[in-house]
Design an enzyme around this catalytic site. Structure first.
Site, PDB file in Angstrom:
ATOM      1  N   THR A  16       0.889  -1.212   0.094  1.00 23.69           N
ATOM      2  CA  THR A  16      -0.073  -0.013   0.080  1.00 23.69           C
ATOM      3  C   THR A  16       0.788   1.376  -0.171  1.00 23.69           C
ATOM      4  O   THR A  16       0.519   2.198  -0.716  1.00 23.69           O
ATOM      5  CB  THR A  16      -0.830   0.115   1.321  1.00 23.69           C
ATOM      6  N   SER A  58       1.312  -7.597  -1.145  1.00 21.56           N
ATOM      7  CA  SER A  58       2.099  -8.747  -0.407  1.00 21.56           C
ATOM      8  C   SER A  58       1.251  -9.819  -0.521  1.00 21.56           C
ATOM      9  O   SER A  58       1.853 -10.793  -0.242  1.00 21.56           O
ATOM     10  CB  SER A  58       2.569  -8.224   0.948  1.00 21.56           C
ATOM     11  N   THR A  89       1.447  -4.746   4.072  1.00 14.47           N
ATOM     12  CA  THR A  89       1.440  -5.205   5.441  1.00 14.47           C
ATOM     13  C   THR A  89       0.565  -6.445   5.552  1.00 14.47           C
ATOM     14  O   THR A  89       0.448  -7.063   6.595  1.00 14.47           O
ATOM     15  CB  THR A  89       0.512  -4.164   6.287  1.00 14.47           C
ATOM     16  N   ASP A  90      -0.060  -6.846   4.474  1.00 15.54           N
ATOM     17  CA  ASP A  90      -0.863  -8.231   4.693  1.00 15.54           C
ATOM     18  C   ASP A  90      -0.324  -9.258   4.743  1.00 15.54           C
ATOM     19  O   ASP A  90      -0.754 -10.138   5.835  1.00 15.54           O
ATOM     20  CB  ASP A  90      -1.898  -8.305   3.198  1.00 15.54           C
TER      21      ASP A  90
HETATM   22  N1  ASP Z   1      -2.791  -5.096   0.412  1.00 18.21           N
HETATM   23  C1  ASP Z   1      -1.651  -4.448   0.769  1.00 18.21           C
HETATM   24  C2  ASP Z   1      -0.546  -5.363   0.591  1.00 18.21           C
HETATM   25  O1  ASP Z   1      -0.298  -6.115   1.739  1.00 18.21           O
HETATM   26  C3  ASP Z   1      -2.169  -3.923   2.232  1.00 18.21           C
HETATM   27  C4  ASP Z   1      -1.000  -2.893   2.842  1.00 18.21           C
HETATM   28  O2  ASP Z   1       0.188  -2.935   2.325  1.00 18.21           O
HETATM   29  O3  ASP Z   1      -1.297  -2.497   3.715  1.00 18.21           O
HETATM   30  O4  ASP Z   1       0.193  -5.197  -0.246  1.00 18.21           O
END
Ligand code: ASP
Length: 330
Positions: A16, A58, A89-90
């Protein structure tokens, strides 16, 4: 360059933090170089160079991507004082655990960070997280950590606990490695020595990815566990209730014969807890003690993600039950 400024390599992988709105929603497009330029004051913290390794949400990261990140850090090890990895973050807790085990003897900092809002969104959390990551990477605490929302978490104890809030990660099974206090990072004393040796560093990226997770729910058939054995898994994480263990009393839902079946097929079973903190403690209740007697190993305080990655790493070196058990006790 100021004399005391550290040389840090930014390894950009997407997430993100690097996202912009596209035809089908957010997708990572922003380069690591743009990220450095958009966060003001970074050059006061460190001398930064950047490597665009991948640009992925991710959820699309696989174990081969963990290996690629680890190899990149190994290849650049001598040239830099520390490393920052920007990441979605995922699945950050899986990558951080993988790097924790693959880079076990590292003598420099590897700090993963990301954000809940894209870097260019108003009110984004990305700027604070990136500054925290570079400040932490410059501080000289060896090991792998996640820097997020004012906290540093050991790479093998992180858990994404909120899919919306800025404060998205908790440390499970171990206190935070550091927290921000009055604008400064306050490290726990033991965080500096969180590696076995700093003298010689070599990444160990071997993984046996034949590992699956079973999340127990009341009434789940033990046949499910046997079907994972039949599918060729070498290790199974059983995410149980509370202190861990398996159901043993109901005649159709007694898991002990399934544990025996796994043992007969040289499949290692590691029990962890579904709880966010506290971990598994198999010696506490009958269903834990009996699970151990039927070959299960305790994952202790490890969260589900880190236990899964650790089992992949351990099984790449040995499938001997007592050696696997010992590595989880260490
Ligand atoms: N969908 C995103 C990822 O994991 C979520 C994030 O980065 O907060 O790449």
């Amino acid at each position: 360059m100021e004399k005391n400024k550290k040389k840090i390599l930014l390894v950009a992988t997407g997430g993100t933090i690097a996202c912009e709105e596209g035809e089908n929603g957010l997708r990572p497009v922003l380069s690591g170089q743009s990220l450095i330029e958009l966060v003001q004051g970074l050059d006061d913290i460190a001398e930064i160079e950047c490597l665009e390794l991948m640009s992925l949400d991710s959820s699309n990261l696989m174990p081969k991507h963990w290996q690629k990140i680890a190899h990149t850090i190994e290849e650049n090890y001598e040239a830099y004082d520390g490393f920052v990895v920007t990441h979605g973050t995922d699945t950050m807790e899986y990558t951080s655990a993988a790097l924790y085990y693959m880079l076990r003897d590292i003598g420099k900092s590897v700090i993963l960070t990301g954000s809940m809002l894209p870097l260019e969104s108003p009110g984004t959390d990305a700027i604070d997280n990136v500054r925290l990551a570079f400040t932490a990477a410059s501080a000289g605490h060896a090991g792998v950590y996640i820097a997020f929302s004012g906290k540093l978490i050991y790479g093998n104890h992180a858990k994404k606990s909120d899919s919306k809030a800025f404060d998205a990660f908790i440390s499970t099974g171990r206190p935070y490695a550091a927290v921000m206090r009055d604008g400064l990072i306050d490290w726990r004393d033991d965080s500096k020595d969180d590696v076995s040796s700093h003298k010689e560093f070599k990444a160990d990226c071997s993984l046996d990815t034949n590992v699956a997770v079973i999340y127990l729910t009341p009434g789940l058939s033990p046949e499910m566990l046997k079907s994972y054995v039949d599918a060729g898994m070498h290790g199974i994480i059983v995410a149980g209730y509370g202190a861990g263990g398996v159901p043993i009393k109901d005649e159709t839902n007694d898991f002990l014969p399934a544990l025996d079946y796994a043992a007969e097929h040289d499949v290692m079973i590691v029990c962890v807890s579904q709880c966010q903190t506290g971990g598994a403690q198999l010696d506490h209740y009958e269903m834990g003690v009996l699970a151990e007697k039927h070959g299960a190993i305790s994952g202790g305080s490890l969260p589900i993600g880190a236990a899964t990655v650790k089992l992949m790493h351990v099984l790449a070196h040995t499938r001997n039950p007592s050696e696997v058990r010992m590595s989880f006790e260490a």
